[in-house]
Design a protein around this motif. Structure first.
Motif, mmCIF file in Angstrom:
data_model
loop_
_atom_site.group_PDB
_atom_site.id
_atom_site.type_symbol
_atom_site.label_atom_id
_atom_site.label_comp_id
_atom_site.label_asym_id
_atom_site.label_seq_id
_atom_site.Cartn_x
_atom_site.Cartn_y
_atom_site.Cartn_z
ATOM 1 N N MET A 1 95.323 109.885 1.413
ATOM 2 C CA MET A 1 95.504 108.856 0.225
ATOM 3 C C MET A 1 96.505 107.757 0.762
ATOM 4 O O MET A 1 97.317 107.868 1.498
ATOM 5 C CB MET A 1 96.146 109.588 -0.799
ATOM 6 C CG MET A 1 95.931 108.842 -2.178
ATOM 7 S SD MET A 1 97.353 109.800 -3.424
ATOM 8 C CE MET A 1 96.378 111.501 -3.513
ATOM 9 N N ASN A 2 96.142 106.558 0.116
ATOM 10 C CA ASN A 2 97.102 105.426 0.569
ATOM 11 C C ASN A 2 98.313 106.010 0.273
ATOM 12 O O ASN A 2 98.702 106.355 -1.036
ATOM 13 C CB ASN A 2 96.539 104.465 -0.315
ATOM 14 C CG ASN A 2 97.355 102.838 -0.460
ATOM 15 O OD1 ASN A 2 97.866 102.681 0.947
ATOM 16 N ND2 ASN A 2 97.790 102.312 -1.404
ATOM 17 N N TYR B 1 102.894 107.717 -4.636
ATOM 18 C CA TYR B 1 103.920 107.669 -5.504
ATOM 19 C C TYR B 1 103.493 107.464 -7.018
ATOM 20 O O TYR B 1 103.933 107.937 -7.978
ATOM 21 C CB TYR B 1 104.921 106.693 -5.105
ATOM 22 C CG TYR B 1 105.528 106.785 -3.792
ATOM 23 C CD1 TYR B 1 106.946 107.463 -3.783
ATOM 24 C CD2 TYR B 1 104.978 106.531 -2.567
ATOM 25 C CE1 TYR B 1 107.472 107.659 -2.547
ATOM 26 C CE2 TYR B 1 105.447 106.720 -1.334
ATOM 27 C CZ TYR B 1 106.934 107.548 -1.236
ATOM 28 O OH TYR B 1 107.613 107.752 0.068
ATOM 29 N N ALA B 2 102.225 106.736 -6.934
ATOM 30 C CA ALA B 2 101.837 106.524 -8.275
ATOM 31 C C ALA B 2 101.238 107.718 -8.975
ATOM 32 O O ALA B 2 101.489 108.088 -10.087
ATOM 33 C CB ALA B 2 100.563 105.746 -8.194
ATOM 34 N N PHE C 1 99.478 103.552 -13.389
ATOM 35 C CA PHE C 1 100.170 103.400 -12.104
ATOM 36 C C PHE C 1 99.140 103.000 -11.083
ATOM 37 O O PHE C 1 97.970 103.662 -10.831
ATOM 38 C CB PHE C 1 100.706 104.537 -11.732
ATOM 39 C CG PHE C 1 101.799 105.259 -12.770
ATOM 40 C CD1 PHE C 1 103.044 104.332 -12.857
ATOM 41 C CD2 PHE C 1 101.636 106.224 -13.815
ATOM 42 C CE1 PHE C 1 104.063 104.928 -13.693
ATOM 43 C CE2 PHE C 1 102.702 106.506 -14.552
ATOM 44 C CZ PHE C 1 103.732 106.093 -14.347
ATOM 45 N N THR C 2 99.609 102.313 -10.208
ATOM 46 C CA THR C 2 98.919 101.810 -9.059
ATOM 47 C C THR C 2 99.603 101.987 -8.090
ATOM 48 O O THR C 2 101.106 101.863 -8.021
ATOM 49 C CB THR C 2 98.112 100.507 -8.995
ATOM 50 O OG1 THR C 2 99.151 99.538 -8.904
ATOM 51 C CG2 THR C 2 97.349 100.361 -10.157
ATOM 52 N N GLY C 3 99.246 101.939 -6.654
ATOM 53 C CA GLY C 3 100.237 101.589 -5.370
ATOM 54 C C GLY C 3 100.570 100.091 -5.464
ATOM 55 O O GLY C 3 99.666 99.218 -6.036
ATOM 56 N N MET C 4 101.645 99.873 -4.722
ATOM 57 C CA MET C 4 101.818 98.302 -4.923
ATOM 58 C C MET C 4 100.917 97.320 -4.014
ATOM 59 O O MET C 4 100.801 96.341 -4.103
ATOM 60 C CB MET C 4 103.220 97.635 -4.442
ATOM 61 C CG MET C 4 103.742 98.076 -3.177
ATOM 62 S SD MET C 4 104.668 96.480 -2.633
ATOM 63 C CE MET C 4 103.756 95.205 -2.850
ATOM 64 N N ASN D 1 109.802 107.942 -5.893
ATOM 65 C CA ASN D 1 110.111 109.461 -6.340
ATOM 66 C C ASN D 1 109.763 109.965 -4.934
ATOM 67 O O ASN D 1 109.618 109.607 -3.893
ATOM 68 C CB ASN D 1 109.139 109.882 -7.467
ATOM 69 C CG ASN D 1 107.636 109.458 -7.000
ATOM 70 O OD1 ASN D 1 107.175 109.564 -5.861
ATOM 71 N ND2 ASN D 1 107.047 108.759 -8.065
ATOM 72 N N THR D 2 109.759 111.455 -5.015
ATOM 73 C CA THR D 2 109.387 112.394 -3.748
ATOM 74 C C THR D 2 107.949 113.067 -4.109
ATOM 75 O O THR D 2 107.827 113.980 -5.040
ATOM 76 C CB THR D 2 110.401 113.244 -3.558
ATOM 77 O OG1 THR D 2 111.538 112.603 -3.318
ATOM 78 C CG2 THR D 2 110.098 114.159 -2.217
#
Lengths: 257, 304
Positions: free
Chosen positions: A35-36, A41-42, A116-119, A184-185
């Motif tokens: 996973m990217n 985090y998303a 939510f997405t990854g940046m 986050n973790t």
């Protein structure tokens, strides 16, 4: 609350990349996929938000060939409720505008409160799909968040700027947030949750049924960067490497006497 | 060809990276017109037309209003290209403008060739040559990829834009990073730990090498994010910028954000198991080795 998380499956970045036959992208054979990183985090933020609210539904969406379902199963094992796979064996030929348009075509009727997405993705790295998706859906987007809180209908986030500075921003929902590393973790899926994830719904939609838009950018070619050269590579026995490096440091730097 | 160059202002001051957009315009031989939401008190040294909106009214982060102002300028100037930095401001605003204009966007441009843009992919292990198919293109530039040959000079001819304080996104405050800790920018030797150290216990090997060399230890972003090292030791675009006589990168792959913080080092040694790691591009010496064997051996030799 309905939460959407957009994830991408990418190769391990430590891979040795070969080019595809057309010379337009990497060859996707013999790669380890995951996973990217930004998307983990998303997913985690979505799960934490639902835990905080005590109810809600998390849908994870991903675009690509069948193998991307592996990354989606991880998101389901982390706590997403169901998955929507937008199947496209040629997703690497789509540009960010098209990827966002296809996800928007699916998401438009679902009325997600939070997305939510990854940046960015680790392979393409355009950092566009999230913002474009929000634009398609007519909602606000806040990029590169490293803190997220939701209280009394308002959402407050910290954006990460350059040099350690942060911007504190408040935005009403519905809205999209692109997640930066360190937000986050991300949790590791537990074995019982991995088993449970296998029973969760994973719907497949066809890219051709969702996508009407043409690409706005095209790839002429993909190649290796020019090697700048000059750098010395030391390989082999560790004791020899240490001796060679000591000699070089004495000759080339003023830090060793 | 005409280019709108989007300059950036933060806490009332023009960001020097704004000149990189000017260098890009020179490279593609475009007539530059600048756009800035900022302050009269901190204008770019630029002899052309500058559209200025007052950041005290519009806000420094107010994407809806900045987008509206930019669209106004694009309508007046009819540019072929709009140039942003690939920064927290640029990657946030550029896709909004591209969408509004129906234009293609090319992100993190490092070079251009024959009307196409060169961008990195896969942690800089590949380069992609991308072309926009429409009449208008939006680009974001990688930090440091384009620089002016000469010091910028001249004063802009300012056209004031009337700004409003509309928008759903409400900027509340800036928050500074953690203060205190070690000032790596003054260190002559910096030994940094990357994700390749594998586990937090192995940071001790990096610290030991730093000590044996008489330097300080630093860390890459993933190591700080994982909580293995304090943020005040982070080297990179969101941490400290260092320029030591010797920089030793231990298990650092060399993401652009890290390189931005250390590429002014005089001599760079990288230790990595991945011979193709992008850190090799900036390293004077790349040692292909397992950190767990190499670091203690080097430290022992230095201490002998």
């Amino acid at each position: 609350m309905k939460i959407l998380v957009c994830i991408k499956q990418v190769p391990d970045m430590e891979s040795r990349f070969k080019l595809n036959a057309e010379g337009t992208w990497y060859n996707d054979q013999d790669l380890a996929w995951r996973m990217n990183e930004y998307d983990e985090y998303a997913v985690e933020q979505a799960v934490q938000l639902r835990e905080q609210l005590g109810d809600g539904e998390i849908v994870v969406v991903s675009v690509g060939p069948d193998r991307v379902k592996e990354a989606m199963k991880k998101a389901l094992a982390m706590g997403a409720d169901r998955g929507v796979h937008i199947k496209d064996d040629a997703s690497h030929e789509k540009d960010p505008f098209q990827i966002a348009a296809a996800i928007a075509a699916y998401a438009a009727d679902e009325k997600f409160d939070v997305t939510f997405t990854g940046m960015q993705s680790q392979d393409r790295g355009s950092a566009q799909v999230g913002v474009l998706l929000a634009a398609h859906l007519g909602m606000q987007a806040v990029t590169t968040i490293i803190e997220f809180s939701h209280e009394g209908g308002m959402t407050t986030v910290h954006r990460e700027l350059e040099g350690g500075l942060k911007a504190v921003v408040r935005v009403p929902l519905p809205a999209l947030f692109s997640c930066q590393l360190g937000l986050n973790t991300p949790r590791y899926p537990t074995l019982p949750n991995i088993m449970k994830a296998k029973k969760k719904e994973l719907l497949t939609l066809q890219m051709a049924d969702l996508l009407k838009a043409s690409a706005l950018t095209t790839t002429d070619e993909t190649r290796y960067p020019e090697k700048r050269g000059g750098g010395l590579v030391l390989e082999g026995d560790v004791a020899d490497q240490v001796s060679q490096l000591m000699t070089i440091l004495k000759e080339k730097t003023a830090v060793l006497k | 060809m005409k280019a709108i160059l989007v300059a950036e202002s933060r806490q009332g001051t023009l960001l020097p990276g704004s000149y990189e957009t000017l260098a890009f315009a020179e490279k593609i031989v475009a007539e530059p017109v600048m756009f800035l939401v900022g302050s009269q008190a901190s204008l770019p040294a630029f002899p052309g037309r500058l559209y200025l909106a007052d950041a005290d009214v519009a806000g420094e982060y107010n994407p809806e209003e900045h987008l509206r102002l930019l669209q106004e300028v694009v309508a007046k100037e009819a540019p072929q290209i709009i140039v942003f930095l690939h920064s927290s401001y640029g990657w946030d605003l550029a896709p909004r403008l591209a969408f509004a204009l129906g234009a293609g966007q090319v992100s993190e441009v490092v070079d251009c060739q024959e009307g196409a843009m060169v961008v990195p992919a896969c942690n800089s292990k590949l380069r992609r040559v991308v072309r926009s198919s429409g009449d208008v293109t939006v680009v974001t530039l990688q930090a440091g990829a384009f620089s002016l040959a000469n010091e910028p000079g001249g004063s802009p001819q300012v056209e004031l834009l009337e700004s409003r304080h509309d928008g759903q996104v409400e900027f509340l405050a800036y928050e500074a990073g953690e203060l205190g800790g070690v000032d790596l920018s003054k260190a002559e030797i910096v030994v940094s730990a990357g994700r390749g150290i594998g586990k937090p216990e192995n940071l001790a090997m990096v610290e030991a090498l730093a000590k044996a060399l008489g330097g300080e230890y630093g860390a890459s972003r993933p190591v700080v994010d994982a909580g293995w090292a304090e943020h005040t030791r982070q080297v990179g675009s969101t941490g400290q910028t260092v320029s030591p006589k010797l920089y030793v990168a231990c298990g650092i792959s060399g993401a652009i954000q890290h390189l931005a913080g250390m590429k002014k080092s005089e001599f760079v040694v990288a230790i990595n198991t991945d011979r193709d790691a992008p850190i090799g591009e900036v390293a004077d010496v790349l040692v292909v080795a397992d950190l767990k064997q190499f670091l203690p051996a080097l430290t022992a030799r230095l201490s002998a």
